[in-house]
Design a protein around this motif. Structure first.
Motif, PDB file in Angstrom:
ATOM      1  N   ALA A   1      -8.492  -9.059  -1.400  1.00  0.00           N
ATOM      2  CA  ALA A   1      -9.827  -8.552  -1.207  1.00  0.00           C
ATOM      3  C   ALA A   1      -9.893  -7.003  -0.995  1.00  0.00           C
ATOM      4  N   MET A   2      -8.280  -7.374   0.036  1.00  0.00           N
ATOM      5  CA  MET A   2      -8.585  -5.598   0.938  1.00  0.00           C
ATOM      6  C   MET A   2      -7.396  -5.038   1.296  1.00  0.00           C
ATOM      7  N   CYS A   3      -7.618  -3.586   1.075  1.00  0.00           N
ATOM      8  CA  CYS A   3      -6.126  -3.459   1.907  1.00  0.00           C
ATOM      9  C   CYS A   3      -5.388  -3.212   2.884  1.00  0.00           C
ATOM     10  N   PRO A   4      -4.660  -3.857   3.204  1.00  0.00           N
ATOM     11  CA  PRO A   4      -4.060  -4.057   4.129  1.00  0.00           C
ATOM     12  C   PRO A   4      -3.135  -2.962   4.695  1.00  0.00           C
ATOM     13  N   VAL A   5      -3.071  -1.674   4.340  1.00  0.00           N
ATOM     14  CA  VAL A   5      -3.360  -0.311   5.465  1.00  0.00           C
ATOM     15  C   VAL A   5      -4.035   0.066   5.547  1.00  0.00           C
ATOM     16  N   CYS A   6      -5.655   0.509   5.541  1.00  0.00           N
ATOM     17  CA  CYS A   6      -6.502   0.654   5.564  1.00  0.00           C
ATOM     18  C   CYS A   6      -7.903  -0.014   6.015  1.00  0.00           C
ATOM     19  N   GLN A   7      -7.746  -1.249   5.226  1.00  0.00           N
ATOM     20  CA  GLN A   7      -9.026  -2.182   5.221  1.00  0.00           C
ATOM     21  C   GLN A   7      -9.783  -1.631   4.102  1.00  0.00           C
ATOM     22  N   SER A   8      -9.747  -0.816   3.709  1.00  0.00           N
ATOM     23  CA  SER A   8     -10.755  -1.061   2.596  1.00  0.00           C
ATOM     24  C   SER A   8     -10.613  -1.506   1.630  1.00  0.00           C
ATOM     25  N   MET A   9     -11.991  -1.628   1.550  1.00  0.00           N
ATOM     26  CA  MET A   9     -12.616  -3.183   0.125  1.00  0.00           C
ATOM     27  C   MET A   9     -12.346  -2.108  -1.311  1.00  0.00           C
ATOM     28  N   GLU A  10     -12.515  -0.807  -1.552  1.00  0.00           N
ATOM     29  CA  GLU A  10     -12.463  -0.338  -2.267  1.00  0.00           C
ATOM     30  C   GLU A  10     -11.090  -0.048  -3.437  1.00  0.00           C
ATOM     31  N   LEU A  11     -11.069  -1.286  -4.018  1.00  0.00           N
ATOM     32  CA  LEU A  11      -9.661  -1.615  -4.818  1.00  0.00           C
ATOM     33  C   LEU A  11      -9.955  -1.333  -6.526  1.00  0.00           C
ATOM     34  N   GLY A  12      -9.343  -0.700  -6.883  1.00  0.00           N
ATOM     35  CA  GLY A  12      -9.081  -0.781  -8.015  1.00  0.00           C
ATOM     36  C   GLY A  12      -7.710  -1.213  -9.149  1.00  0.00           C
ATOM     37  N   TRP A  13      -7.243  -0.443 -10.036  1.00  0.00           N
ATOM     38  CA  TRP A  13      -6.549  -1.349 -11.196  1.00  0.00           C
ATOM     39  C   TRP A  13      -5.206  -0.253 -11.763  1.00  0.00           C
ATOM     40  N   GLU A  14      -4.333  -0.048 -12.065  1.00  0.00           N
ATOM     41  CA  GLU A  14      -3.342   0.424 -12.457  1.00  0.00           C
ATOM     42  C   GLU A  14      -2.345  -0.222 -13.723  1.00  0.00           C
ATOM     43  N   LEU A  15      -2.147   0.269 -14.334  1.00  0.00           N
ATOM     44  CA  LEU A  15      -1.939  -0.057 -15.356  1.00  0.00           C
ATOM     45  C   LEU A  15      -0.186   0.134 -15.802  1.00  0.00           C
ATOM     46  N   VAL A  16       0.595  -0.511 -15.417  1.00  0.00           N
ATOM     47  CA  VAL A  16       1.979  -1.177 -15.482  1.00  0.00           C
ATOM     48  C   VAL A  16       2.349  -0.824 -17.007  1.00  0.00           C
ATOM     49  N   SER A  17       4.248  -0.192 -16.958  1.00  0.00           N
ATOM     50  CA  SER A  17       4.456   0.566 -18.345  1.00  0.00           C
ATOM     51  C   SER A  17       5.188  -0.993 -19.033  1.00  0.00           C
ATOM     52  N   GLY A  18       5.289  -1.435 -18.628  1.00  0.00           N
ATOM     53  CA  GLY A  18       5.489  -3.040 -19.463  1.00  0.00           C
ATOM     54  C   GLY A  18       7.263  -2.935 -18.983  1.00  0.00           C
ATOM     55  N   LYS A  19       7.735  -2.116 -18.249  1.00  0.00           N
ATOM     56  CA  LYS A  19       9.247  -2.069 -18.345  1.00  0.00           C
ATOM     57  C   LYS A  19       9.824  -2.052 -16.686  1.00  0.00           C
ATOM     58  N   GLY A  20      10.768  -2.589 -16.394  1.00  0.00           N
ATOM     59  CA  GLY A  20      11.202  -3.193 -15.274  1.00  0.00           C
ATOM     60  C   GLY A  20      12.413  -3.040 -14.466  1.00  0.00           C
TER      61      GLY A  20
END
Length: 157
Positions: free
Chosen positions: A44-63
């Motif tokens: 629910a919150m960023c552990p680095v800056c404590q912001s609750m402004e979170l979004g989503w990034e697409l993962v390529s599917g390779k790892g």
């Protein structure tokens, strides 16, 4: 299909987008819109800056396989039918600070398992697949890339 598998809650506002992405065949990683920190699992919150402004990034599917294990015996009876199966910790190529735990799966079989331990190694490249468990839950899983999934240095030995 695994009978009686414990299913995630897909309507929780913290990780609803993650599960919707999986259902749509996309793996999403949560990111902070204020500081750029990426995190998994979603919170629910960023552990680095404590912001609750979170979004989503697409993962390529390779790892890459960072670690793996074969549960013996399966801890939950629901998983006994697919044993032995491999659970791996994956480092996505495009998000190297993230670790994602997931089962290895045979994409042709459409179920968890079907990957033999002798084709798996730490450092091996993997690709993403999704296993549909029920109508609203698709589980992100991984399978070895290439013919045998072994890192190039081990293929040459």
């Amino acid at each position: 299909m695994i009978e009686t598998i414990p299913l995630p809650t897909t309507h929780d506002p913290v990780d609803r987008a993650f599960w919707q992405g999986c259902k749509d065949g996309k793996l999403l990683i949560q990111s902070c819109r204020d500081c750029g920190h990426v995190q998994h699992p979603p919170r629910a919150m960023c552990p680095v800056c404590q912001s609750m402004e979170l979004g989503w990034e697409l993962v390529s599917g390779k790892g890459t396989i960072w670690s793996y294990t074969i549960p013996h015996p399966p801890l939950l009876p629901a998983f006994a039918a697919i044993a032995p199966y491999i659970v791996a910790v994956i480092v996505p190529d495009d998000f190297p600070a993230i670790r994602i735990v997931g089962a290895l799966a045979d994409p042709a079989g459409g179920t968890i398992g079907g990957i033999t331990p002798d084709t798996v190694a730490i450092g091996a490249p993997v690709n993403l697949t999704f296993i549909q468990l029920v109508d609203d839950v698709a589980l992100p899983c991984w399978f070895p890339a290439g013919n045998d999934g072994l890192p190039e240095k081990e293929k040459q030995q």
